[in-house]
Write an enzyme that holds these catalytic residues in place. Structure first.
Site, PDB file in Angstrom:
ATOM      1  N   TRP A 127       0.861  -1.187   0.000  1.00 47.02           N
ATOM      2  CA  TRP A 127       0.000   0.000   0.000  1.00 47.02           C
ATOM      3  C   TRP A 127       0.903   1.245   0.000  1.00 47.02           C
ATOM      4  CZ3 TRP A 127      -2.407   2.545   4.806  1.00 47.02           C
ATOM      5  CH2 TRP A 127      -3.477   3.369   4.442  1.00 47.02           C
ATOM      6  N   ASP A 208      -0.697  -5.553   9.182  1.00 50.94           N
ATOM      7  CA  ASP A 208      -1.714  -4.569   8.828  1.00 50.94           C
ATOM      8  C   ASP A 208      -2.920  -5.353   8.324  1.00 50.94           C
ATOM      9  OD1 ASP A 208      -3.323  -2.605   7.794  1.00 50.94           O
ATOM     10  OD2 ASP A 208      -1.768  -1.650   6.584  1.00 50.94           O
ATOM     11  N   ALA A 210      -6.661  -4.803   7.204  1.00 50.85           N
ATOM     12  CA  ALA A 210      -7.639  -3.763   6.867  1.00 50.85           C
ATOM     13  C   ALA A 210      -8.885  -4.331   6.193  1.00 50.85           C
ATOM     14  CB  ALA A 210      -6.992  -2.706   5.968  1.00 50.85           C
ATOM     15  N   LYS A 243     -13.431  -0.746   6.271  1.00 51.43           N
ATOM     16  CA  LYS A 243     -14.060  -1.542   5.206  1.00 51.43           C
ATOM     17  C   LYS A 243     -15.094  -2.512   5.773  1.00 51.43           C
ATOM     18  CE  LYS A 243     -10.881   0.509   3.183  1.00 51.43           C
ATOM     19  NZ  LYS A 243      -9.848   0.633   2.200  1.00 51.43           N
TER      20      LYS A 243
HETATM   21  N1  PLP Z   1      -3.912  -0.656   5.408  1.00 51.32           N
HETATM   22  C1  PLP Z   1      -4.210  -1.025   4.158  1.00 51.32           C
HETATM   23  C2  PLP Z   1      -3.422  -2.098   3.517  1.00 51.32           C
HETATM   24  C3  PLP Z   1      -5.257  -0.402   3.488  1.00 51.32           C
HETATM   25  O1  PLP Z   1      -5.553  -0.782   2.253  1.00 51.32           O
HETATM   26  C4  PLP Z   1      -5.982   0.612   4.137  1.00 51.32           C
HETATM   27  C5  PLP Z   1      -6.972   1.308   3.346  1.00 51.32           C
HETATM   28  O2  PLP Z   1      -8.019   1.429   3.406  1.00 51.32           O
HETATM   29  C6  PLP Z   1      -5.654   0.935   5.468  1.00 51.32           C
HETATM   30  C7  PLP Z   1      -4.592   0.287   6.052  1.00 51.32           C
HETATM   31  C8  PLP Z   1      -6.326   1.917   6.364  1.00 51.32           C
HETATM   32  O3  PLP Z   1      -7.476   2.464   6.041  1.00 51.32           O
HETATM   33  P1  PLP Z   1      -8.214   3.491   7.014  1.00 51.32           P
HETATM   34  O4  PLP Z   1      -7.186   4.442   7.530  1.00 51.32           O
HETATM   35  O5  PLP Z   1      -9.198   4.163   6.122  1.00 51.32           O
HETATM   36  O6  PLP Z   1      -8.845   2.716   8.099  1.00 51.32           O
HETATM   37  O1  TYF Z   2      -5.814   1.567  -1.220  1.00 48.02           O
HETATM   38  C1  TYF Z   2      -6.920   2.084  -1.197  1.00 48.02           C
HETATM   39  O2  TYF Z   2      -7.511   2.408  -2.232  1.00 48.02           O
HETATM   40  C2  TYF Z   2      -7.625   2.307   0.136  1.00 48.02           C
HETATM   41  C3  TYF Z   2      -8.102   3.698   0.374  1.00 48.02           C
HETATM   42  O3  TYF Z   2      -4.194   7.708   0.898  1.00 48.02           O
HETATM   43  C4  TYF Z   2      -7.038   4.742   0.506  1.00 48.02           C
HETATM   44  O4  TYF Z   2      -6.783   1.842   1.126  1.00 48.02           O
HETATM   45  C5  TYF Z   2      -6.290   5.156  -0.579  1.00 48.02           C
HETATM   46  C6  TYF Z   2      -5.346   6.154  -0.449  1.00 48.02           C
HETATM   47  C7  TYF Z   2      -5.140   6.736   0.787  1.00 48.02           C
HETATM   48  C8  TYF Z   2      -5.889   6.326   1.869  1.00 48.02           C
HETATM   49  C9  TYF Z   2      -6.829   5.320   1.739  1.00 48.02           C
END
Ligand code: PLP
Ligand code: TYF
Length: 394
Positions: A127, A208, A210, A243
């Protein structure tokens, strides 16, 4: 003073979201940002969340501060959801954070506080926010092989070879399930191999997670995380509720730190409270409270699980439909990997030029590395995407 600042590169996934919005074509298809969408393209508020919100509105009589690490009932409920009984509860420190991203950020900061020389091993690819936060904090990053671009599955031998170069004092970042951006995941046998390497090297795992519930089910998706936590003395877990509860904008996440014993837990808990206080003091409460209400109420929980299961099976159905359609059109099994991947994402494994061609010619938006959000499809757009993929010569 601020004229000294340099412009920052925008987040590519979020920029794509804006570009999609501006596209006037009515046939456009959004496979970009990782947000669940139903067949009509909506990201619904889940039924149990609505019901919990209604109840909360009726019953909540104060919005005074909670604690620096959030409501302990949220920690209890989430530790149970993610770890079940993999480790004794009194060895786990936990803090509510603004989303899973907040948990990732606090985890990296805790690593840096404990060992300024720590290196963090990250899957190649991972990510983009992992990389961006590590760079911001000035933490050394070591990529490990993860994705085999031929088979579109995990490049496991390479992964193990690379993880063996980690040493005590390093951290190995793993995706608990539904790998973002590839969709390729470890089998339980492979998790066991990874655990062996972690034990041999003494590197600390950071998981991680998610997308628990989006892959093979709530327990199956946490099985790797539980096995790791049970097998090593210390481990970090960053979990997101964005999610699986559909509460993206409420910013609900949690950082868990598993210690070897209850004595070490107290120091970790104090450190988590300290880190929250330095960065934002109290974490957001609304989403965390909804999650706690849902997880601790039998009826709400059953309804949440049922809806989550529908979401999961819907995405699996789309995967199977897309793989079958591509099999038919290409007269080959080279797209079978789409049905084997899990979660929201699959990396198609094509060039940025062809990704751009799909966007320009067909209004199909996927991330430049050819990551597709499967939830952006429905049974009518699957054949459109399949035809476009074949026509583009992918
Ligand atoms: N880690 C991963 C791999 C993700 O794809 C995301 C995205 O949604 C997150 C963490 C954290 O998402 P949020 O900060 O929206 O809970
Ligand atoms: O990878 C994604 O699309 C989700 C949402 O800065 C996201 O994890 C994308 C970019 C970002 C924060 C969340």
């Amino acid at each position: 003073m601020f004229e000294t600042l340099k412009p920052q590169a925008p987040d590519k996934i979020l920029s794509l979201m804006a570009q999609y919005k501006e596209d006037p074509r009515s046939t456009k298809i959004d496979l970009g940002v990782g947000v669940y969408k139903d067949a009509s393209g909506l990201t619904p508020v889940m039924r149990a969340v609505k019901a919990a919100e209604h109840k909360l509105w009726q019953e909540q009589d104060s919005k005074s501060y909670t604690g620096l690490t959030g409501d302990p009932a949220f920690s209890d409920a989430m530790i149970k959801l993610v770890l079940a009984d993999a480790v004794p509860r009194n060895t786990v420190a936990a803090a509510a954070t603004p989303g899973g991203t907040g948990a990732v950020r606090q985890a990296f900061e805790m690593v840096q506080m404990a060992n300024p020389q720590a290196r963090v091993f990250v899957s190649d690819p991972t990510w983009p926010n992992h990389i961006s936060i590590l760079q911001y904090l000035g933490i050394e990053m070591v990529p490990y092989r993860y994705f085999d671009s031929e088979t579109r599955s995990v490049a496991f031998d390479g992964m193990i070879e690379d993880l063996k170069t980690a040493t005590k004092g390093d951290v190995v970042l793993l995706h608990g399930c539904c790998h973002n951006p590839t969709g390729a995941n470890l089998t339980m046998e492979q998790w066991a191999e990874v655990i062996k390497v972690l034990q041999e090297t003494g590197a600390i795992p950071m998981i991680d997670i998610a997308y628990q519930g989006f892959g093979d089910g709530l327990d199956a998706d946490a099985a790797g995380t539980r096995a790791v936590a049970a097998a090593v003395p210390e481990c970090l877990i960053a979990a997101s509720c964005s999610k699986n509860f559909g509460i993206y904008r409420e910013r609900t996440g949690i950082l868990m730190v598993v210690a070897a014993d209850a004595g070490a837990e107290a120091l970790n808990q104090g450190t988590l409270a300290y880190l929250n206080r330095q960065n934002f003091s109290f974490p957001p409460d609304h989403g965390a409270r909804l999650v706690t209400m849902i997880l601790t109420d039998d009826a709400l929980r059953a309804d949440w699980q049922a809806e989550l299961e529908d979401v999961r099976l819907g995405m699996l159905g789309l995967r199977e439909q897309l793989a079958a359609e591509l099999k038919r059109l290409s007269n080959s099994d080279r797209f079978d990997f789409l049905a084997l991947h899990r979660g929201m994402f699959s990396r198609l494994g094509t060039t940025p030029e062809l990704v751009e061609k799909l966007r320009a010619d067909h209004g199909i938006y996927m991330v430049g590395d050819s990551r597709m959000n499967i939830a952006g499809l429905n049974s009518e757009t699957v054949p459109v995407l399949a035809r476009a993929i074949i026509d583009a010569g992918i």
